[in-house]
Design a protein around this motif. Structure first.
Motif, PDB file in Angstrom:
ATOM      1  N   TRP A  45       0.833  -1.206   0.000  1.00  0.00           N
ATOM      2  CA  TRP A  45       0.000   0.000   0.000  1.00  0.00           C
ATOM      3  C   TRP A  45       0.866   1.254   0.000  1.00  0.00           C
ATOM      4  O   TRP A  45       0.568   2.226  -0.672  1.00  0.00           O
ATOM      5  CB  TRP A  45      -0.926   0.019   1.212  1.00  0.00           C
ATOM      6  CG  TRP A  45      -1.934  -1.089   1.243  1.00  0.00           C
ATOM      7  CD1 TRP A  45      -2.625  -1.612   0.181  1.00  0.00           C
ATOM      8  CD2 TRP A  45      -2.364  -1.804   2.388  1.00  0.00           C
ATOM      9  NE1 TRP A  45      -3.456  -2.616   0.597  1.00  0.00           N
ATOM     10  CE2 TRP A  45      -3.321  -2.753   1.962  1.00  0.00           C
ATOM     11  CE3 TRP A  45      -2.041  -1.757   3.739  1.00  0.00           C
ATOM     12  CZ2 TRP A  45      -3.958  -3.627   2.832  1.00  0.00           C
ATOM     13  CZ3 TRP A  45      -2.682  -2.625   4.604  1.00  0.00           C
ATOM     14  CH2 TRP A  45      -3.627  -3.544   4.152  1.00  0.00           C
ATOM     15  N   TRP A  46       1.924   1.217   0.797  1.00  0.00           N
ATOM     16  CA  TRP A  46       2.835   2.360   0.912  1.00  0.00           C
ATOM     17  C   TRP A  46       3.476   2.659  -0.442  1.00  0.00           C
ATOM     18  O   TRP A  46       3.508   3.804  -0.884  1.00  0.00           O
ATOM     19  CB  TRP A  46       3.881   2.053   1.981  1.00  0.00           C
ATOM     20  CG  TRP A  46       4.862   3.133   2.243  1.00  0.00           C
ATOM     21  CD1 TRP A  46       4.671   4.282   2.947  1.00  0.00           C
ATOM     22  CD2 TRP A  46       6.220   3.161   1.808  1.00  0.00           C
ATOM     23  NE1 TRP A  46       5.824   5.018   2.979  1.00  0.00           N
ATOM     24  CE2 TRP A  46       6.788   4.352   2.297  1.00  0.00           C
ATOM     25  CE3 TRP A  46       7.010   2.290   1.066  1.00  0.00           C
ATOM     26  CZ2 TRP A  46       8.114   4.685   2.044  1.00  0.00           C
ATOM     27  CZ3 TRP A  46       8.319   2.625   0.831  1.00  0.00           C
ATOM     28  CH2 TRP A  46       8.855   3.816   1.310  1.00  0.00           C
TER      29      TRP A  46
ATOM     30  N   ALA B 242       2.379   1.712  -3.429  1.00  0.00           N
ATOM     31  CA  ALA B 242       1.341   2.126  -4.376  1.00  0.00           C
ATOM     32  C   ALA B 242       1.013   3.608  -4.190  1.00  0.00           C
ATOM     33  O   ALA B 242       0.845   4.342  -5.175  1.00  0.00           O
ATOM     34  CB  ALA B 242       0.094   1.272  -4.203  1.00  0.00           C
ATOM     35  N   ASN B 243       0.959   4.046  -2.948  1.00  0.00           N
ATOM     36  CA  ASN B 243       0.690   5.458  -2.667  1.00  0.00           C
ATOM     37  C   ASN B 243       1.793   6.349  -3.248  1.00  0.00           C
ATOM     38  O   ASN B 243       1.511   7.375  -3.881  1.00  0.00           O
ATOM     39  CB  ASN B 243       0.557   5.675  -1.159  1.00  0.00           C
ATOM     40  CG  ASN B 243       0.205   7.101  -0.818  1.00  0.00           C
ATOM     41  OD1 ASN B 243      -0.692   7.681  -1.408  1.00  0.00           O
ATOM     42  ND2 ASN B 243       0.916   7.671   0.132  1.00  0.00           N
ATOM     43  N   HIS B 244       3.051   5.957  -3.055  1.00  0.00           N
ATOM     44  CA  HIS B 244       4.169   6.736  -3.584  1.00  0.00           C
ATOM     45  C   HIS B 244       4.158   6.772  -5.110  1.00  0.00           C
ATOM     46  O   HIS B 244       4.374   7.826  -5.712  1.00  0.00           O
ATOM     47  CB  HIS B 244       5.503   6.173  -3.083  1.00  0.00           C
ATOM     48  CG  HIS B 244       5.861   6.646  -1.721  1.00  0.00           C
ATOM     49  ND1 HIS B 244       6.493   7.844  -1.501  1.00  0.00           N
ATOM     50  CD2 HIS B 244       5.672   6.084  -0.516  1.00  0.00           C
ATOM     51  CE1 HIS B 244       6.678   8.003  -0.207  1.00  0.00           C
ATOM     52  NE2 HIS B 244       6.188   6.946   0.417  1.00  0.00           N
TER      53      HIS B 244
ATOM     54  N   ASN C  35       1.582   6.249  -7.172  1.00  0.00           N
ATOM     55  CA  ASN C  35       0.430   7.022  -7.655  1.00  0.00           C
ATOM     56  C   ASN C  35       0.667   8.523  -7.492  1.00  0.00           C
ATOM     57  O   ASN C  35       0.332   9.309  -8.373  1.00  0.00           O
ATOM     58  CB  ASN C  35      -0.848   6.586  -6.946  1.00  0.00           C
ATOM     59  CG  ASN C  35      -1.292   5.211  -7.372  1.00  0.00           C
ATOM     60  OD1 ASN C  35      -0.983   4.753  -8.465  1.00  0.00           O
ATOM     61  ND2 ASN C  35      -2.011   4.524  -6.507  1.00  0.00           N
ATOM     62  N   SER C  36       1.268   8.906  -6.386  1.00  0.00           N
ATOM     63  CA  SER C  36       1.599  10.313  -6.169  1.00  0.00           C
ATOM     64  C   SER C  36       2.616  10.786  -7.207  1.00  0.00           C
ATOM     65  O   SER C  36       2.480  11.863  -7.782  1.00  0.00           O
ATOM     66  CB  SER C  36       2.143  10.518  -4.760  1.00  0.00           C
ATOM     67  OG  SER C  36       2.562  11.844  -4.574  1.00  0.00           O
TER      68      SER C  36
ATOM     69  N   ARG D  92       0.945  11.299 -10.495  1.00  0.00           N
ATOM     70  CA  ARG D  92       0.093  12.495 -10.511  1.00  0.00           C
ATOM     71  C   ARG D  92       0.942  13.747 -10.736  1.00  0.00           C
ATOM     72  O   ARG D  92       0.521  14.677 -11.410  1.00  0.00           O
ATOM     73  CB  ARG D  92      -0.676  12.629  -9.193  1.00  0.00           C
ATOM     74  CG  ARG D  92      -1.987  11.896  -9.160  1.00  0.00           C
ATOM     75  CD  ARG D  92      -2.852  12.301  -7.984  1.00  0.00           C
ATOM     76  NE  ARG D  92      -2.181  12.295  -6.702  1.00  0.00           N
ATOM     77  CZ  ARG D  92      -2.010  11.236  -5.915  1.00  0.00           C
ATOM     78  NH1 ARG D  92      -2.472  10.059  -6.306  1.00  0.00           N
ATOM     79  NH2 ARG D  92      -1.395  11.338  -4.760  1.00  0.00           N
TER      80      ARG D  92
END
Length: 100
Positions: A24-25, A27-29, A31-32, A35
């Motif tokens: 999850w960590w 994936a968050n990085h 995706n950020s 963006r």
């Protein structure tokens, strides 16, 4: 996973991506990162957006914001030397010439 990999639609995740909550960590990085700048979509950006993103690349590299320290803690070889920074600045300058 390279820095550019996290700024594209073709992210190559490391083996530890199979461990939760690391998955999850990461994936968050990623995706950020996409963006903020996605190299796979760069050519779809307007001229103004391209130039802004190129300036942001230089700024984030010079300020030491990229690559993320949370990434370089594990991937020591991802740390940028001053020669690496100069090479990135040179690359940005060349791309800007062809964009303007």
């Amino acid at each position: 996973m390279t820095v550019f990999s996290s700024h594209s639609n073709n992210t190559a995740y490391p083996w530890y991506n199979n461990i939760q909550p690391v998955k999850w960590w990461l994936a968050n990085h990623v995706n950020s990162g996409k963006r903020h700048l996605n190299f796979d979509e760069f050519n779809t950006y307007s001229k103004e957006k391209k130039l802004k993103k190129l300036d942001e690349i230089t700024e984030t590299v010079k300020s030491g914001e990229m690559p993320l320290s949370s990434y370089t803690v594990i991937h020591h070889n991802a740390k940028l030397s001053s020669a690496d920074q100069s090479e990135i600045e040179k690359w940005v300058s060349e791309v800007k010439k062809h964009t303007e």
